[in-house]
Write an enzyme that holds these catalytic residues in place. Sequence first.
Site, PDB file in Angstrom:
ATOM      1  N   LYS A  29      32.956 -17.093  41.502  1.00  0.00           N
ATOM      2  CA  LYS A  29      34.171 -16.831  42.267  1.00  0.00           C
ATOM      3  C   LYS A  29      34.987 -18.118  42.433  1.00  0.00           C
ATOM      4  CE  LYS A  29      33.389 -13.794  45.494  1.00  0.00           C
ATOM      5  NZ  LYS A  29      32.834 -13.360  46.791  1.00  0.00           N
ATOM      6  N   ARG A 100      33.598 -17.375  51.943  1.00  0.00           N
ATOM      7  CA  ARG A 100      32.926 -16.390  51.087  1.00  0.00           C
ATOM      8  C   ARG A 100      31.840 -17.020  50.236  1.00  0.00           C
ATOM      9  NH1 ARG A 100      36.682 -11.908  50.183  1.00  0.00           N
ATOM     10  NH2 ARG A 100      38.701 -12.512  51.020  1.00  0.00           N
ATOM     11  N   GLY A 109      28.434  -7.677  46.855  1.00  0.00           N
ATOM     12  CA  GLY A 109      28.007  -7.132  48.144  1.00  0.00           C
ATOM     13  C   GLY A 109      26.662  -7.631  48.615  1.00  0.00           C
ATOM     14  N   MET A 111      25.742 -10.840  49.372  1.00  0.00           N
ATOM     15  CA  MET A 111      25.733 -11.949  50.339  1.00  0.00           C
ATOM     16  C   MET A 111      26.902 -11.789  51.314  1.00  0.00           C
ATOM     17  SD  MET A 111      24.570 -15.073  47.955  1.00  0.00           S
ATOM     18  CE  MET A 111      25.748 -14.714  46.722  1.00  0.00           C
ATOM     19  N   ARG A 344      37.320 -11.744  38.238  1.00  0.00           N
ATOM     20  CA  ARG A 344      36.012 -11.931  37.586  1.00  0.00           C
ATOM     21  C   ARG A 344      35.912 -10.943  36.422  1.00  0.00           C
ATOM     22  NH1 ARG A 344      32.822  -9.491  42.714  1.00  0.00           N
ATOM     23  NH2 ARG A 344      33.679  -7.417  42.588  1.00  0.00           N
ATOM     24  N   HIS A 460       4.746   0.780  36.452  1.00  0.00           N
ATOM     25  CA  HIS A 460       4.143   1.472  35.309  1.00  0.00           C
ATOM     26  C   HIS A 460       5.015   2.647  34.895  1.00  0.00           C
ATOM     27  CE1 HIS A 460       1.362   4.630  33.743  1.00  0.00           C
ATOM     28  NE2 HIS A 460       0.941   3.614  33.004  1.00  0.00           N
ATOM     29  N   SER A 774       2.220  -7.238  11.659  1.00  0.00           N
ATOM     30  CA  SER A 774       3.089  -6.730  12.704  1.00  0.00           C
ATOM     31  C   SER A 774       2.500  -7.169  14.048  1.00  0.00           C
ATOM     32  CB  SER A 774       3.177  -5.203  12.636  1.00  0.00           C
ATOM     33  OG  SER A 774       4.027  -4.736  13.646  1.00  0.00           O
ATOM     34  N   GLY A 776       1.468  -7.021  17.558  1.00  0.00           N
ATOM     35  CA  GLY A 776       1.256  -5.997  18.588  1.00  0.00           C
ATOM     36  C   GLY A 776       1.297  -6.707  19.934  1.00  0.00           C
ATOM     37  N   CYS A 842       5.789  -4.660  16.739  1.00  0.00           N
ATOM     38  CA  CYS A 842       5.826  -3.240  17.075  1.00  0.00           C
ATOM     39  C   CYS A 842       5.373  -2.971  18.503  1.00  0.00           C
ATOM     40  CB  CYS A 842       5.015  -2.425  16.079  1.00  0.00           C
ATOM     41  SG  CYS A 842       3.273  -2.858  16.093  1.00  0.00           S
ATOM     42  N   TYR A 862      11.678  -7.899  10.976  1.00  0.00           N
ATOM     43  CA  TYR A 862      12.170  -6.697  11.657  1.00  0.00           C
ATOM     44  C   TYR A 862      11.541  -6.543  13.035  1.00  0.00           C
ATOM     45  CZ  TYR A 862       7.717  -4.518  10.483  1.00  0.00           C
ATOM     46  OH  TYR A 862       6.376  -4.236  10.404  1.00  0.00           O
TER      47      TYR A 862
HETATM   48  C1  PEP Z   1       0.382  -3.384  20.652  1.00  0.00           C
HETATM   49  O1  PEP Z   1      -0.733  -3.704  21.052  1.00  0.00           O
HETATM   50  O2  PEP Z   1       1.404  -4.065  20.847  1.00  0.00           O
HETATM   51  C2  PEP Z   1       0.565  -2.135  19.920  1.00  0.00           C
HETATM   52  C3  PEP Z   1       1.729  -1.811  19.418  1.00  0.00           C
HETATM   53  O3  PEP Z   1      -0.494  -1.302  19.898  1.00  0.00           O
HETATM   54  P1  PEP Z   1      -0.860  -0.307  21.093  1.00  0.00           P
HETATM   55  O4  PEP Z   1       0.229  -0.387  22.095  1.00  0.00           O
HETATM   56  O5  PEP Z   1      -0.956   1.022  20.463  1.00  0.00           O
HETATM   57  O6  PEP Z   1      -2.155  -0.860  21.528  1.00  0.00           O
END
Ligand code: PEP
Length: 886
Positions: A29, A100, A109, A111, A344, A460, A774, A776, A842, A862
């Site tokens: 601000k 302000r 809003g 503070m 802003r 969760h 990949s 995990g 992944c 990727y």
């Molecule tokens: C991971 O562990 O990141 C994964 C993709 O395998 P999972 O979540 O199935 O254990």
Amino acid sequence: MSAVTATETKYVYGFPEGSREMKNLLGGKGANVAEMTRILGAERVPKGFVITTEACVDYMKAGKAPESLDGQVGEAVQKLEEETGKKLGDVSDPLLVSVRSGARESMPGMMDTVLNLGLNDESVLGLAQRTDNSRFAWDSYRRFVQMFGNVVHRIPGGMYESAIKKIKEARGVELDTELDDRDLEELTATFKQIYKEQTGEDFPQDPKEQLRQAIRAVFDSWNGKRAIEYRRLNRIPDEWGTAVSVQQMVFGNRGDTSGSGVAFTRDERTGEPAPSGDFLINAQGEDVVSGVRNTRDISELSEEMPEVYSQLIEILEKLEQHYKDMQDVEFTVEEGTLYLLQTRDAKRPAQAAVRVAVDMVSEGLLSKEEAIASIDADKLDSLLHPTFDPDYEFESLARGVNASPGAAKGKIVLTAEDAIEKAADGIDTILVRPFTEADDVAGFHAARGILTSEGGKASHAALVARGMGRPCVAGASALSIDLEKKEVEVGGRTLSEGDLITIDGTTGDITADDVPLVDPEMNPSFKTILEWSDEIRRMGVRANADNPEDSRKAREFGAEGIGLCRTEHMFMDTDRLPKMKKMIMAVTEKERRAALDELVGLQQEDFEGIFEEMSGLPVTIRLLDPPLHEFLPDRTELEVEITKIRASGEGKDELEQMEKDLRRVRQLEEVNPMLGTRGCRLAVLYPEIYEMQVKAIIQAAAAVKKRHGEAPMVEIMVPLVDFERELEMMGEMITKVAESVDTEGVDYLVGTMIELPRACLVADRIAKHADFFSFGTNDLTQTALGFSRDDAEANFLTHYLDEKIIEASPFETIDIDGVGRLMEIGVEKAREYKESIKLGICGEHGGDPTSVHFCDRLGLDYVSCSPFRVPLARVAAAQATIEQSG
Ligand code: PEP
Ligand code: MG
């Protein structure tokens, strides 16, 4: 401006000394007011100065204001008095100021603000005389006493409200505006009395003291509950602190040639290129934003004050051209003169963000790269989910945290089992729980949406729902859920199991009304943004999908293949689960092979469906990685049943089988299943399981090739590898199986998940046997941090966030210092051995924009995420490329 000595830190900056680049020091601000003063000229922006965020940080650290602060503020006030020709507390023409807050990033809003500072028992008379408006003067004073008490001493607002109510009743009037100057004077006296009773002190008459206290109160509001919660949700660091702007007051409540309003340079809901906003005649800014009076549309200002309107429009254009972003401004008209109080970058919903970005490129204001960078990728998935019909008026029962976007409705169920049962009968449900746990996940699949009374965006429920693309409203604390009675109390109503409930995970709304839901149509601007993102981004984007339907959806959303097909998910439905259980429970290899024979055809069918949907694109199929306990019968239930049968003698026929099952369950039961016989360890013990899967994969690929002529791009992925020998063994097995079936010349790659710290550290050795890796990051996070995800989310993660031990949930955003470092080592080592190795991710993090940026920096090829997050991952990947090249 001030004569700060060489050893003193400069804590105070006059507006003309600042600029937009000084956001970190002057707050958003303050920096923008300074910038506006430069662009629009000092006569359009009321004068003032900013106390830096550094002053606030030093104040918080020391528990008291820095020594030189009051002196520097005093000098700034003196300068302001000279510039305006008015003095604080003056009995004939007092200077009044607003105080302000303003953090580096806007926290609307969250503070506190104090207005009309400088009024006291004498200057109120000066103001009345000078403005020839006694009512206005007393109204300003009573507002100041009220705000000061509330902000500086936390006196509850309700005390003032009831005093207002009382005097209105005594006068027989309904509206505040019907109270005259005498009433307001009396009210001011009452407010001062409240102040004295609550603080034990008289209301401060010295404006310098008022200012001193107000500045400290604004600093303190940085650590108010609302502000802390907001920062946690929006990942704003606590260390930033807030700046404080002190600015000359201008008054929109000085009669019919005055007014206040807020304006956006474009429509704040749709992003259409036409200014939008609200205003009120004869009112202060607070009246516009608080909603106590019905505001008027900004277009009507052209009738009320044509000249002011055209000045405003011109200024809006100028600001937008200057900032190259949609602006949100506050303005006041004082007796026909227009003043801009702040500007802003406008916060905007996703649909407006994409529209504005695309329009600004065609207007030549932004390049495609700048337009893409202006979008908050995290918000984009709200464009892909159903919403409430915007024309339908519903009665809101409560609001929770908007934890996973999209609207959903259905009958209330209170357990995952009920959700599954109802889904089997084709009934839509909403799973309502205080909080959710790992065992509830199957219910997430079956329900249309999730509603919890506890937890927030990192709970969760929120994480799992987002991963699955299910709408979720979390932490709706107004809900009281009685799991025994199967009832939910909310907003004075009792809803029972089976009653209809509708939730909007984009806004957090909860209602019992049958609100019509509207399916999203692909927003044309969003489509354009996605096309541009695809032109720009370096990384590929794939999806995690386990069945043909999700694969189709993923492809529609632009996935360039499947990065993770979790084969154990294919056995979760009611038909297949018993077959899978039989396989897991088999004692001898013969029994196991017989059970596997029943599964191979089903697997092949699934794979064929997925390959067909993904023709021409790579499909990574992960071999079985079941946490065993999810497929075992419940031991306690078995024990109870057996005891009952033994006692009653009834059901003896089944006893033998049950006893056999119990023995097997006891054998297979593990202390820590997540660290037990999972992933490829299972196949080291029982190779026939993976053999069956590989056979099904190759046969499916061959069948699809035969049908369509084109071979699917198959990638076989081995989970949970720690040692190079594990992968070597799996590779040998895969070759052997492939050689034993008619492959129709189908080719395939073999790779592995990198999801254990050891695998990262020896990635070069593992790479010898892999065509691709990949990451995990779900398991890598669990194992690197030693956090079991379910336990962390259920028991301590929120606390860790509250205590600031961690900034964000590591299951949502990659923990860059730990998990990220391991990934970095993994990438380095893998490429050391095999430069061409294909690398992806992944874990759930593949759909989190911050993590996507990190993956780009690592040079991954990727990211792969749940289908609904594919579009935002495409945009985030483009943003990462832009950032890297910038
Ligand atoms: C991971 O562990 O990141 C994964 C993709 O395998 P999972 O979540 O199935 O254990
Ligand atoms: Mg894993």
